[in-house]
Design a protein around this motif. Structure first.
Motif, PDB file in Angstrom:
ATOM      1  N   LEU A   1     108.391  64.007  -6.710  1.00 20.25           N
ATOM      2  CA  LEU A   1     107.899  65.319  -6.279  1.00 20.25           C
ATOM      3  C   LEU A   1     108.388  65.670  -4.877  1.00 20.25           C
ATOM      4  O   LEU A   1     108.714  66.830  -4.609  1.00 20.25           O
ATOM      5  CB  LEU A   1     106.380  65.370  -6.363  1.00 20.25           C
ATOM      6  CG  LEU A   1     105.812  65.309  -7.786  1.00 20.25           C
ATOM      7  CD1 LEU A   1     104.286  65.328  -7.759  1.00 20.25           C
ATOM      8  CD2 LEU A   1     106.351  66.439  -8.640  1.00 20.25           C
ATOM      9  N   ILE A   2     108.463  64.681  -3.998  1.00 21.50           N
ATOM     10  CA  ILE A   2     108.990  64.938  -2.653  1.00 21.50           C
ATOM     11  C   ILE A   2     110.447  65.393  -2.743  1.00 21.50           C
ATOM     12  O   ILE A   2     110.847  66.358  -2.087  1.00 21.50           O
ATOM     13  CB  ILE A   2     108.852  63.686  -1.756  1.00 21.50           C
ATOM     14  CG1 ILE A   2     107.387  63.489  -1.362  1.00 21.50           C
ATOM     15  CG2 ILE A   2     109.722  63.797  -0.514  1.00 21.50           C
ATOM     16  CD1 ILE A   2     107.119  62.169  -0.660  1.00 21.50           C
ATOM     17  N   LEU A   3     111.250  64.719  -3.560  1.00 22.00           N
ATOM     18  CA  LEU A   3     112.647  65.123  -3.724  1.00 22.00           C
ATOM     19  C   LEU A   3     112.745  66.522  -4.320  1.00 22.00           C
ATOM     20  O   LEU A   3     113.545  67.346  -3.871  1.00 22.00           O
ATOM     21  CB  LEU A   3     113.399  64.117  -4.602  1.00 22.00           C
ATOM     22  CG  LEU A   3     114.892  64.395  -4.799  1.00 22.00           C
ATOM     23  CD1 LEU A   3     115.642  64.402  -3.465  1.00 22.00           C
ATOM     24  CD2 LEU A   3     115.493  63.370  -5.746  1.00 22.00           C
ATOM     25  N   ALA A   4     111.905  66.819  -5.310  1.00 25.10           N
ATOM     26  CA  ALA A   4     111.913  68.147  -5.934  1.00 25.10           C
ATOM     27  C   ALA A   4     111.524  69.226  -4.930  1.00 25.10           C
ATOM     28  O   ALA A   4     112.150  70.293  -4.881  1.00 25.10           O
ATOM     29  CB  ALA A   4     110.974  68.167  -7.135  1.00 25.10           C
ATOM     30  N   ILE A   5     110.508  68.968  -4.135  1.00 23.06           N
ATOM     31  CA  ILE A   5     110.092  69.938  -3.108  1.00 23.06           C
ATOM     32  C   ILE A   5     111.191  70.100  -2.061  1.00 23.06           C
ATOM     33  O   ILE A   5     111.490  71.225  -1.640  1.00 23.06           O
ATOM     34  CB  ILE A   5     108.765  69.502  -2.443  1.00 23.06           C
ATOM     35  CG1 ILE A   5     107.614  69.525  -3.445  1.00 23.06           C
ATOM     36  CG2 ILE A   5     108.446  70.362  -1.223  1.00 23.06           C
ATOM     37  CD1 ILE A   5     107.156  70.889  -3.878  1.00 23.06           C
ATOM     38  N   LEU A   6     111.811  68.999  -1.651  1.00 18.92           N
ATOM     39  CA  LEU A   6     112.918  69.103  -0.691  1.00 18.92           C
ATOM     40  C   LEU A   6     114.045  69.978  -1.239  1.00 18.92           C
ATOM     41  O   LEU A   6     114.647  70.754  -0.503  1.00 18.92           O
ATOM     42  CB  LEU A   6     113.466  67.719  -0.352  1.00 18.92           C
ATOM     43  CG  LEU A   6     112.843  67.015   0.830  1.00 18.92           C
ATOM     44  CD1 LEU A   6     113.408  65.604   0.973  1.00 18.92           C
ATOM     45  CD2 LEU A   6     113.036  67.791   2.113  1.00 18.92           C
ATOM     46  N   GLY A   7     114.312  69.846  -2.541  1.00 15.69           N
ATOM     47  CA  GLY A   7     115.328  70.694  -3.164  1.00 15.69           C
ATOM     48  C   GLY A   7     114.949  72.158  -3.102  1.00 15.69           C
ATOM     49  O   GLY A   7     115.779  73.025  -2.772  1.00 15.69           O
ATOM     50  N   ALA A   8     113.692  72.452  -3.396  1.00 22.52           N
ATOM     51  CA  ALA A   8     113.219  73.837  -3.332  1.00 22.52           C
ATOM     52  C   ALA A   8     113.267  74.361  -1.900  1.00 22.52           C
ATOM     53  O   ALA A   8     113.621  75.520  -1.661  1.00 22.52           O
ATOM     54  CB  ALA A   8     111.801  73.931  -3.895  1.00 22.52           C
ATOM     55  N   VAL A   9     112.934  73.499  -0.951  1.00 19.89           N
ATOM     56  CA  VAL A   9     112.970  73.880   0.466  1.00 19.89           C
ATOM     57  C   VAL A   9     114.400  74.208   0.880  1.00 19.89           C
ATOM     58  O   VAL A   9     114.648  75.216   1.543  1.00 19.89           O
ATOM     59  CB  VAL A   9     112.376  72.747   1.340  1.00 19.89           C
ATOM     60  CG1 VAL A   9     112.698  72.954   2.816  1.00 19.89           C
ATOM     61  CG2 VAL A   9     110.878  72.647   1.117  1.00 19.89           C
ATOM     62  N   LEU A  10     115.347  73.379   0.480  1.00 24.06           N
ATOM     63  CA  LEU A  10     116.749  73.618   0.828  1.00 24.06           C
ATOM     64  C   LEU A  10     117.250  74.923   0.208  1.00 24.06           C
ATOM     65  O   LEU A  10     117.931  75.712   0.861  1.00 24.06           O
ATOM     66  CB  LEU A  10     117.617  72.447   0.363  1.00 24.06           C
ATOM     67  CG  LEU A  10     119.087  72.518   0.734  1.00 24.06           C
ATOM     68  CD1 LEU A  10     119.273  72.526   2.247  1.00 24.06           C
ATOM     69  CD2 LEU A  10     119.834  71.351   0.114  1.00 24.06           C
ATOM     70  N   ALA A  11     116.895  75.163  -1.037  1.00 23.19           N
ATOM     71  CA  ALA A  11     117.341  76.387  -1.707  1.00 23.19           C
ATOM     72  C   ALA A  11     116.724  77.620  -1.066  1.00 23.19           C
ATOM     73  O   ALA A  11     117.378  78.646  -0.934  1.00 23.19           O
ATOM     74  CB  ALA A  11     116.984  76.330  -3.191  1.00 23.19           C
ATOM     75  N   ARG A  12     115.462  77.524  -0.685  1.00 24.86           N
ATOM     76  CA  ARG A  12     114.793  78.679  -0.074  1.00 24.86           C
ATOM     77  C   ARG A  12     115.230  78.827   1.379  1.00 24.86           C
ATOM     78  O   ARG A  12     115.513  79.930   1.835  1.00 24.86           O
ATOM     79  CB  ARG A  12     113.282  78.532  -0.188  1.00 24.86           C
ATOM     80  CG  ARG A  12     112.559  79.711   0.412  1.00 24.86           C
ATOM     81  CD  ARG A  12     111.247  79.948  -0.206  1.00 24.86           C
ATOM     82  NE  ARG A  12     110.549  80.966   0.563  1.00 24.86           N
ATOM     83  CZ  ARG A  12     109.563  81.645   0.089  1.00 24.86           C
ATOM     84  NH1 ARG A  12     109.134  81.427  -1.125  1.00 24.86           N
ATOM     85  NH2 ARG A  12     108.976  82.551   0.825  1.00 24.86           N
TER      86      ARG A  12
END
Length: 192
Positions: A131-142
């Motif tokens: 979940l941390i990796l998934a959130i980091l991905g969303a953070v990078l995209a946003r």
């Protein structure tokens, strides 16, 4: 449908699929023998809801929090998308291995088993790692300040939950859990 609209649907679809899998897998879990008190649970879940809010609201609602820290382009979006897919996949894999011992809140189940297979052979808390990796991905995209704050709220919740779970697992499975801790990192394989 335009390319921008398709890109805008990617993250909601990924998280929607993850949520559907999580919901379906929540049936048939073992009954809890011990569970977190409501105030402690609230202090774990409120930051997660704040994280979700900051990631899903339109940037126009966020005023200065919508200031971009990462350029908005297809490269960063693509890297973030791949990180999110890998992270959610890792969390789903971990959820599968945890089986009937899983809970959406911190618990010790009746006849709880210490799982050390699959992703649990790499890290002690692979659902959180994913979940941390998934959130980091969303953070990078946003790429905006709100997204960075969202990650901070999520990280706080995860680290708090890990602390409680570590204590409870040590109490439940000592000395086996002490051995597991000595040979497996908490969140990041081969590091922490």
């Amino acid at each position: 449908m335009t390319e921008a609209r398709l890109l805008g649907l990617f993250f909601p679809v990924c998280w929607g699929i993850w949520a559907a899998i999580w919901f379906i897998a929540s049936f048939g879990v073992k009954k809890a023998a011990r569970h977190e008190d409501p105030w402690s649970r609230l202090s774990n879940t409120v930051p997660i809801w704040i994280c979700a809010f900051l990631l899903v609201v339109p940037p126009s609602w966020l005023g200065p929090l919508s200031f971009r820290l990462v350029p908005q382009n297809l490269t960063f979006y693509g890297i973030g998308a791949v990180m999110t897919v890998i992270g959610l996949g890792f969390a789903i894999w971990a959820r599968y291995h945890l089986g009937r011992n899983w809970s959406g809140v911190i618990t010790v189940k009746q006849d709880h088993a210490l799982i050390r297979t699959g992703p649990y052979a790499l890290v002690r808390h692979p659902i959180y790692s994913g979940l941390i990796l998934a959130i980091l991905g969303a953070v990078l995209a946003r790429g905006d300040i709100a997204a960075l704050l969202a990650f901070a709220f999520m990280l706080y919740a995860v680290l708090r939950r890990v602390g409680i779970e570590e204590r409870w697992m040590s109490e439940t499975f000592d000395p086996e859990y002490a051995d597991y801790k000595a040979t497996t990192t908490a969140l990041i394989p081969f590091l922490v």
